[in-house]
Design a protein around this motif. Structure first.
Motif, PDB file in Angstrom:
ATOM      1  N   ALA A 127       0.951  -1.130  -0.012  1.00 46.23           N
ATOM      2  CA  ALA A 127       0.109  -0.100   0.048  1.00 46.23           C
ATOM      3  C   ALA A 127       1.032   1.195  -0.036  1.00 46.23           C
ATOM      4  O   ALA A 127       2.045   1.344   0.510  1.00 46.23           O
ATOM      5  CB  ALA A 127      -0.928  -0.158   1.089  1.00 46.23           C
ATOM      6  N   ARG A 128       0.401   2.552  -0.702  1.00 42.12           N
ATOM      7  CA  ARG A 128       1.057   3.609  -0.641  1.00 42.12           C
ATOM      8  C   ARG A 128       0.103   4.490   0.207  1.00 42.12           C
ATOM      9  O   ARG A 128      -0.798   4.768  -0.340  1.00 42.12           O
ATOM     10  CB  ARG A 128       1.346   4.251  -2.064  1.00 42.12           C
ATOM     11  N   ILE A 129       0.835   4.789   1.301  1.00 44.18           N
ATOM     12  CA  ILE A 129      -0.255   5.679   2.143  1.00 44.18           C
ATOM     13  C   ILE A 129       0.477   7.067   2.862  1.00 44.18           C
ATOM     14  O   ILE A 129       1.763   7.020   2.926  1.00 44.18           O
ATOM     15  CB  ILE A 129      -0.443   5.013   3.708  1.00 44.18           C
ATOM     16  N   GLU A 130      -0.259   8.058   2.417  1.00 48.15           N
ATOM     17  CA  GLU A 130       0.529   9.284   2.977  1.00 48.15           C
ATOM     18  C   GLU A 130      -0.471  10.120   3.871  1.00 48.15           C
ATOM     19  O   GLU A 130      -1.627  10.163   3.592  1.00 48.15           O
ATOM     20  CB  GLU A 130       0.762   9.933   1.639  1.00 48.15           C
ATOM     21  N   ILE A 131       0.128  10.549   5.107  1.00 48.09           N
ATOM     22  CA  ILE A 131      -0.720  11.232   5.979  1.00 48.09           C
ATOM     23  C   ILE A 131      -0.234  12.532   5.989  1.00 48.09           C
ATOM     24  O   ILE A 131       1.049  12.749   5.946  1.00 48.09           O
ATOM     25  CB  ILE A 131      -0.629  10.413   7.448  1.00 48.09           C
ATOM     26  N   ALA A 132      -1.058  13.422   6.055  1.00 49.55           N
ATOM     27  CA  ALA A 132      -0.689  14.840   6.342  1.00 49.55           C
ATOM     28  C   ALA A 132      -0.612  14.895   7.863  1.00 49.55           C
ATOM     29  O   ALA A 132      -1.650  15.146   8.477  1.00 49.55           O
ATOM     30  CB  ALA A 132      -1.804  15.813   5.824  1.00 49.55           C
ATOM     31  N   ALA A 133       0.697  14.988   8.389  1.00 47.07           N
ATOM     32  CA  ALA A 133       0.859  14.708   9.736  1.00 47.07           C
ATOM     33  C   ALA A 133       0.592  16.001  10.659  1.00 47.07           C
ATOM     34  O   ALA A 133       0.868  16.881  10.224  1.00 47.07           O
ATOM     35  CB  ALA A 133       2.140  13.972   9.919  1.00 47.07           C
TER      36      ALA A 133
END
Length: 781
Positions: A127-133
């Motif tokens: 999976a490619r997961i990006e979080i605006a942290a």
């Protein structure tokens, strides 16, 4: 005599040290758990993908490569849940699969159903997961600083504690930090969901609360509860970690089964289990106390702040129970017991053996120790000076302690049994001549309230069938997690019918047989389910007695069940023979049973009532040895005297006391949960998280049962034994603090839990180990 409780001399099964019903199979590896069940044809295996950040919004969730991976049949996201995307039973504050916001590192975002477990786990990693942290709140201190709560603040207040403390001749204050604890059940979280016809779903779940699993799964699938059956024969440990936390994995498996139309099994990897499931709440206790020259408390002000994690889960009850036990066995004339249920960006903490009670008790014992150190007195004398007694018998929550005499007699008996006074004098001599190695000793009491503090949970149902051959089918709402509940309840059924245990068939807990069950928790399993089974047995027995009396023309009081037979006047027939005759006479040999705990009432808004049916009392005396230069420590000897009333099964109860104590010892000495600043759990596997092992158990370990019946009408006058013994391990922590205080006066109060070697060295702090060691090794020393 038939329906009255038998005299002890006539009991055949109850109060006997009988073997756990699964013991032989467990030792042989032949006891089947969910992962051992034959998999239906076409079973898929489910793995879960978690958030790579602890806090923020989901910017990208690209699962294309996951869907294309070998063996993948389906990928499940929040959008695939046909019903409600919520795993919370009450607050609706935690999703099954996060859709927009992530609130802890590892929070489930999606699931993969594949033809093998290996294929599913490999696919998850694609999976490619990006979080605006966003910055996470990780610790209790972080949460207090943000002001975020999962539930409103709440306090008990009695008298004017500020004035009582200010006016007292002496005062002390401090802060105690208590770490959390991983459940470390041997069988991890697991569920097998099998779709049926017309939208039905059978879920095998390793759960302490089958009804809640049924409800959460039904809600997720968008079907009535009656369409879902939850079944569990045994768990490989639970300790509270499967009370609410089993629901999420059962729901994901069930949704996958609905989407694919095939059976789906989800078994968490141990690392994922660590990261994705809740733990014991860690606490910070800030306290101040006023007292006199004899150490008698005039007023106490304590603030208990708990790290609850990202949602409420069980935090309402856990922190309330910490408040209920912040007095332990001590009378508080004036008090403020305040709480903060702190929200953090960590996994939602949950039930754990003791359910907040250990944290409240540990805070109370720290206060007592601090008073003793301030006065230069033996801590046991301060404990006894503050004990509940006549005219000093009302708790901070308004319940009157009617059996404080039991607690006092028990602690005085253990004081004699453990030879406490002589050992205390011997340890003082040893410490005076040993600059590096220091011994510590502590004898701590226990008062633990028995009942769910949510009144509606104090009920249980049972279903009992007597077949024509005299064999008995037994089912109830309790779950077996190794604690011996099924064995104890079977003993009750066999005792009621006067038959051998081999005639009683124990069957898996199923929402299809006994509905609307309470969780097997709060140490109430035997109390509730034993009474429910007894009620069902006695209903059937009453019918059989009435039939036998009429059929053989004898008074009902001349029909007696014993030793696999029934005495009917001057006749003696087999139990099975009477069952056949009663069946031919069209007598129902099946009955439900129901029990609800009496005397309970609780007004939370006013903070007063009678939340506990009774108290279990206990005491433990622990002796330890520390190396002040390294913090290394060892428990040398433990003496325990514990109150279980008239034990249903002394062998099982002693095992529970020993196991609970060692688990509590782990919480307070070796089991340390470490998170980094980004909210990642660093102690996420057996390689980094240390539970007690055989060598940690004291070689000199003495356990005795206190001789006394329960004053309340419980099942055969027994008392609960699951959770109370865990709290006895507080004596180990107090003994370590005693040794630290011996090494460096004033350092004992600085010791936090768990008392790892690092924590001990940190507490000792300015103790000049090098100088002391040099002095010890000098030629003329």
């Amino acid at each position: 005599m038939s329906l009255r409780e038998k005299p002890e001399v006539m009991l055949r099964h109850v109060r006997k040290p009988l073997l756990h019903d699964s013991a032989v199979k467990q030792v042989q590896g032949a006891a089947p758990y969910i992962d051992d069940l034959p998999e239906p044809a076409g079973t898929l295996h489910v793995a879960v993908g978690g958030a790579p950040k602890a806090h923020g919004t989901i910017a990208t969730l690209d699962l294309d490569r996951v869907r294309q991976a070998p063996g993948v049949v389906a990928v499940i996201t929040a959008a695939d849940i046909p019903g409600k995307n919520c795993v919370s039973a009450h607050m609706e504050d935690e999703p099954i699969l996060a859709a927009d916001m992530v609130e802890f590192h590892g929070q489930p975002l999606f699931a993969v159903a594949a033809t093998s477990r290996d294929a599913a786990r490999r696919a998850v990693r694609l999976a490619r997961i990006e979080i605006a942290a966003a910055p996470p709140a990780v610790t209790v201190d972080d949460g207090l600083e943000t002001g975020a709560r999962v539930l409103p603040d709440y306090a008990f207040l009695g008298g004017d504690p500020n004035a009582a403390i200010a006016d007292a001749p002496l005062r002390a204050s401090g802060t105690l930090r208590m770490g959390g604890q991983e459940h470390f059940y041997l069988e991890g979280q697991i569920a097998l969901a099998i779709p049926g016809e017309d939208g039905a779903m059978l879920v095998h779940s390793s759960t302490q609360h089958p009804t809640e699993v049924q409800h959460i799964v039904a809600r997720a699938l968008g079907v009535p509860d009656a369409f879902v059956t939850c079944e569990i024969r045994r768990m490989g440990g639970g300790f509270g970690g499967k009370e609410t936390q089993a629901c999420q994995w059962a729901a994901i498996a069930a949704v996958a089964a609905r989407v694919t139309g095939r059976p789906c099994k989800l078994r968490l990897d141990r690392d994922d289990d660590f990261m994705m499931t809740g733990k014991r709440h860690d606490f910070r206790a800030d306290w101040s106390v006023g007292f006199d020259q004899e150490g008698v408390i005039a007023g106490l002000d304590v603030l208990l702040a708990a790290r609850c994690g990202m949602s409420a889960d069980c935090s309402a009850g856990v922190v309330d129970r910490a408040m209920f036990h912040a007095d332990n066995t001590y009378h508080l004339p004036a008090f403020r017991i305040d709480t903060r249920r702190v929200k953090t960006n960590t996994v939602s903490n949950t039930a754990f053996r003791g359910f907040g009670g250990p944290q409240g008790i540990l805070a109370a014992e720290r206060v007592i120790d601090a008073i003793a150190w301030r006065l230069g007195r033996d801590p046991l004398d301060i404990r006894k000076a503050n004990f509940y007694g006549p005219g000093r018998d009302r708790t901070p929550y308004g319940q009157v302690i009617e059996d404080h005499d039991v607690g006092r007699a028990l602690i005085e008996q253990l004081e004699r049994m453990s030879d406490y006074r002589a050992r205390r004098a011997e340890i003082a001599v040893f410490n005076a001549s040993s600059p590096i190695l220091k011994r510590g000793l502590a004898l701590t009491p226990l008062k633990f309230g028995i009942s769910f503090t949510l009144a509606s949970m104090n009920q249980a149902g049972a279903l009992v069938h007597v077949y024509q051959d005299g064999s008995v089918h037994l089912n109830h709402g309790g779950t077996e997690m190794g604690q011996g509940l099924f064995q104890k309840v079977a003993q009750v059924a066999a005792e009621e019918f006067g038959i051998g245990l081999d005639r009683v068939r124990i069957t898996p807990t199923s929402t299809e047989k006994v509905p609307n069950t309470s969780p097997t928790a709060a140490s109430s399993g035997s109390d509730l389910n034993g009474m429910a089974v007894q009620a069902a047995c006695r209903t059937i027995k009453t019918r059989m007695i009435a039939f036998a009396a009429e059929h053989w023309s004898v008074p009902e009081d001349q029909v007696v069940f014993e030793n696999d037979h029934v005495l009917i006047g001057n006749q003696r027939i087999g139990f099975g023979e009477l069952a056949r005759a009663a069946h031919c006479g069209r007598v129902s040999l099946s009955s439900t049973g129901f029990y609800s705990t009496p005397k309970l009432h609780w007004d939370r808004e006013r903070g007063t009532g009678h939340p506990f049916f009774y108290y279990a009392w206990g005491a433990a005396c622990s002796e330890v040895l520390i190396d002040a230069s390294t913090g290394e420590n060892k428990v040398l000897r433990v003496d325990i005297l514990h109150d279980v009333g008239r034990s249903l099964n002394p062998a099982i109860d002693i095992g529970q006391i020993e196991g609970g104590f060692v688990q509590g010892m782990g919480w307070l000495t070796t089991e340390e949960l470490v998170y980094d600043a980004e909210g990642r759990l660093l102690t996420h596997a057996p390689s980094t998280y240390k539970i007690p092992v055989a060598s940690d158990v004291p070689a000199d370990f003495r356990v005795a049962l206190y001789d006394g019946a329960n004053r309340e009408e419980t099942i055969y006058r027994s008392k609960a034994v699951g959770e109370p013994p865990f709290n006895l391990a507080v004596s180990v922590f107090c003994a370590l603090a005693d040794a630290v205080e011996a090494a460096c006066p004033g350092a004992g109060q600085k010791l936090d839990a768990p008392a790892t070697p690092e924590a001990i060295v940190t507490a000792i702090g300015d103790f000049d180990v090098v100088a002391a060691l040099a002095g010890a090794l000098a030629p003329n020393s």
